[in-house]
Design a protein around this motif. Structure first.
Motif, PDB file in Angstrom:
ATOM      1  N   GLN A 160     -60.265 -19.946 -10.015  1.00  0.00           N
ATOM      2  CA  GLN A 160     -61.757 -19.972 -10.120  1.00  0.00           C
ATOM      3  C   GLN A 160     -62.330 -20.735  -8.935  1.00  0.00           C
ATOM      4  O   GLN A 160     -63.378 -20.191  -8.443  1.00  0.00           O
ATOM      5  CB  GLN A 160     -62.296 -20.880 -11.318  1.00  0.00           C
ATOM      6  CG  GLN A 160     -63.651 -20.751 -11.566  1.00  0.00           C
ATOM      7  CD  GLN A 160     -64.181 -21.336 -12.950  1.00  0.00           C
ATOM      8  OE1 GLN A 160     -63.434 -21.619 -13.699  1.00  0.00           O
ATOM      9  NE2 GLN A 160     -65.296 -21.678 -12.884  1.00  0.00           N
ATOM     10  N   SER A 194     -66.129 -17.607  -9.687  1.00  0.00           N
ATOM     11  CA  SER A 194     -66.905 -17.390 -11.044  1.00  0.00           C
ATOM     12  C   SER A 194     -65.861 -17.277 -12.162  1.00  0.00           C
ATOM     13  O   SER A 194     -64.849 -16.653 -12.155  1.00  0.00           O
ATOM     14  CB  SER A 194     -67.396 -15.909 -10.912  1.00  0.00           C
ATOM     15  OG  SER A 194     -67.663 -15.320 -12.069  1.00  0.00           O
ATOM     16  N   GLU A 195     -66.350 -18.024 -13.294  1.00  0.00           N
ATOM     17  CA  GLU A 195     -65.143 -17.904 -14.505  1.00  0.00           C
ATOM     18  C   GLU A 195     -65.148 -16.283 -15.163  1.00  0.00           C
ATOM     19  O   GLU A 195     -64.151 -15.952 -15.331  1.00  0.00           O
ATOM     20  CB  GLU A 195     -65.798 -18.865 -15.441  1.00  0.00           C
ATOM     21  CG  GLU A 195     -65.246 -18.846 -16.797  1.00  0.00           C
ATOM     22  CD  GLU A 195     -65.316 -19.815 -17.854  1.00  0.00           C
ATOM     23  OE1 GLU A 195     -65.083 -19.562 -18.935  1.00  0.00           O
ATOM     24  OE2 GLU A 195     -65.972 -20.765 -17.350  1.00  0.00           O
ATOM     25  N   GLU A 196     -66.216 -15.579 -14.982  1.00  0.00           N
ATOM     26  CA  GLU A 196     -66.179 -14.413 -15.409  1.00  0.00           C
ATOM     27  C   GLU A 196     -65.180 -13.524 -14.536  1.00  0.00           C
ATOM     28  O   GLU A 196     -64.512 -12.766 -15.124  1.00  0.00           O
ATOM     29  CB  GLU A 196     -67.619 -13.704 -15.263  1.00  0.00           C
ATOM     30  CG  GLU A 196     -67.632 -12.455 -15.751  1.00  0.00           C
ATOM     31  CD  GLU A 196     -69.161 -11.643 -15.631  1.00  0.00           C
ATOM     32  OE1 GLU A 196     -69.334 -10.391 -15.921  1.00  0.00           O
ATOM     33  OE2 GLU A 196     -70.076 -12.511 -15.160  1.00  0.00           O
ATOM     34  N   THR A 197     -65.177 -13.565 -13.258  1.00  0.00           N
ATOM     35  CA  THR A 197     -64.257 -12.967 -12.680  1.00  0.00           C
ATOM     36  C   THR A 197     -62.754 -13.131 -12.617  1.00  0.00           C
ATOM     37  O   THR A 197     -62.019 -12.541 -12.729  1.00  0.00           O
ATOM     38  CB  THR A 197     -64.645 -13.285 -11.029  1.00  0.00           C
ATOM     39  OG1 THR A 197     -65.923 -12.877 -10.730  1.00  0.00           O
ATOM     40  CG2 THR A 197     -63.637 -12.473 -10.233  1.00  0.00           C
TER      41      THR A 197
END
Length: 499
Positions: free
Chosen positions: A289, A294-297
């Protein structure tokens, strides 16, 4: 120059910040001051009008901020635009890191030049055509390979190219004059003697540190079980290119079987893993991260099937494509290595959980009358003068304290005083250093005759650089400075957000 012309009236904020920018040299650089240390941020570098990096962007005018109401504006051909083109020309390959560096250096140079030119205008300083032409001649822009002005070189440039050089130099000279006046002050012999004596006198130290390792294993295991996501691991390989389009093309070639992932990484990738065919190995969720932001990535990468690719994503390396080599696994709370990672994570993200244990361990150690080192690692700090928070004039803890904890602790002025007023052999009480505590023993004091005799010979140079740094700080911490660089770079230049 009259005294009124030397007045530089910059307003400073209460908190000074340090602006550090590295500038690269060019054979055609006009960053030349006769007999004066170059002021890094105002060093003028010019190349002739070109379809350089600025031509990649659709907008001809981009405002990055203001200084005293005056726009810090990028336009092709103006000072900001020329700086961007020049800096870009010095890179063979431009990745995301170098792209940021190019624009940031050009921006800061423009901010400083704007501030200095405003001061020059107040003092009525102007550049005559004669002064501009003399500056260009002295700088050697039209010199031949022997370093001599060559009319043939001059005639080989178009009128537009010559005018660009002339106009940019004329715009910059008033500010350079102000900076020159501000930063060229000769020091007295008594000042040089005082500084050389201080810089030549140093002390050695040794200390034992108590940090995240003092946190109980059972508490670390409990933390892991309660917060498993950061410590989930995945095995990855990666390839990186400077642009998203290049990364997509390479990804498509791998997917089509034109080349293997390993071949693409070894031959085409620009990141540090290229030499090992892109192999990154096991990576914790929280570490990944920090690279992709990005946590989503990260979740997208972690949900990718083993053997498949994900991306491209913008990372700290550029635009990266990841291949999942092994599916994610949960960290083992019984593994001492994993627990060590968890403790370090806690120390960085929740230091208040660690410091009580570190302080207790340091106090217990300090209470030992024999001060036995047998079971502890001792950090040794070589002779250091009483200048731990700066490296401008002499050596500092930056160079002598490898672990960096004594440097951190010395930010406390009372502790710093104790380090240099205590006696040889004294053991100081535990001192907080970040999330750790240290116990320090004062070593021997010595005087370097070489430093004492040599420093006066280059002190004027060092003092000039310190004056330059003061000038830069005065500009960049001024209440007159309105900074919108980051938002503008990402939305207007890189097109990564809404316009």
């Amino acid at each position: 120059m009259a005294d009124t012309e030397k007045n530089v009236d910059f307003k400073k904020d209460a908190k000074a910040a340090e602006a550090k920018v590295e500038a690269k040299k060019s054979k055609k650089s006009l960053a030349w001051w006769a007999g004066v240390v170059v002021l890094i941020l105002i060093s003028i570098t010019f190349i002739l009008p070109a379809t350089g990096i600025g031509a990649l962007f659709a907008e001809d005018s981009i405002v990055f901020g203001k200084y005293n109401g005056e726009k810090i504006e990028y336009k092709p051909g103006n000072y900001f635009g020329t700086q961007v083109s020049t800096l870009a020309s010095q890179y063979e390959n431009v990745d995301m890191n170098s792209l940021y560096s190019i624009w940031y250096q050009a921006y800061q140079s423009t901010v400083l030049q704007t501030a200095l030119n405003q001061e020059a205008a107040k003092a009525g300083i102007k550049a005559s055509d004669y002064a501009v032409n003399q500056y260009i001649l002295d700088a050697g822009f039209y010199n031949n390979e022997e370093g001599v002005f060559d009319k043939a070189v001059y005639d080989s440039k178009t009128q537009a190219e010559r005018e660009t050089v002339f106009n940019n130099v004329k715009e910059a000279i008033p500010g350079i004059t102000v900076a020159n006046d501000y930063t060229t002050v000769l020091s007295s012999d008594k000042e040089k003697d005082f500084v050389s004596t201080v810089s030549a006198t140093g002390r050695t130290f040794e200390y034992v540190a108590f940090g995240s390792e003092t946190y109980p294993d059972e508490d670390a295991a409990s933390y892991l079980l309660s917060n498993p996501q950061p410590f989930t691991k995945i095995s990855l390989s990666m390839i990186t290119k400077a642009t998203e389009e290049e990364a997509k093309t390479l990804m498509e070639e791998v997917a089509a079987g034109t080349k293997t992932f390993e071949e693409a990484a070894l031959n085409d990738s620009t990141d540090s893993f290229a030499s090992v065919s892109g192999k990154v190995g096991e990576v914790y969720f929280y570490n990944l991260q920090s690279a992709v932001g990005s946590e989503e990535t990260v979740n997208q990468i972690f949900s990718t099937a083993a053997g498949s690719m994900a991306g491209p994503y913008m990372t700290t390396y550029g635009y990266s494509v990841f291949r999942v080599d092994e599916a994610p696994t949960m960290a083992d709370a019984a593994d001492s290595g994993v627990l060590s990672v968890v403790k370090s994570y806690i120390a960085s993200n929740s230091p208040d959980l660690v410091t009580p244990y570190a302080e207790a361990a340091a106090n217990a150690f300090y209470a030992d009358p024999d001060f036995i080192y047998t079971d502890y690692y001792v950090n040794e700090v070589s002779s250091t003068p009483a200048n731990p928070n700066s490296s401008a004039f002499m050596s500092s803890f930056v160079y002598t304290d490898a672990a960096g904890l004594l440097s951190t602790a010395a930010a406390d002025s009372a502790y710093l005083k104790a380090l240099y007023t205590g006696n040889t052999g004294d053991v100081l009480a535990p001192q907080k250093a970040g999330s750790s505590y240290i116990v320090t023993k004062i070593g021997d004091e010595s005087v370097s005759s070489t430093m004492k005799s040599s420093l006066p010979t280059f002190y004027d140079y060092i003092a000039a650089m310190a004056s330059q740094q003061d000038l830069q700080n005065a500009v960049f911490t001024s209440t007159l400075f309105e900074d919108d660089f980051m938002t503008t770079l990402f939305t207007k230049v890189l097109n990564l957000g809404a316009n």
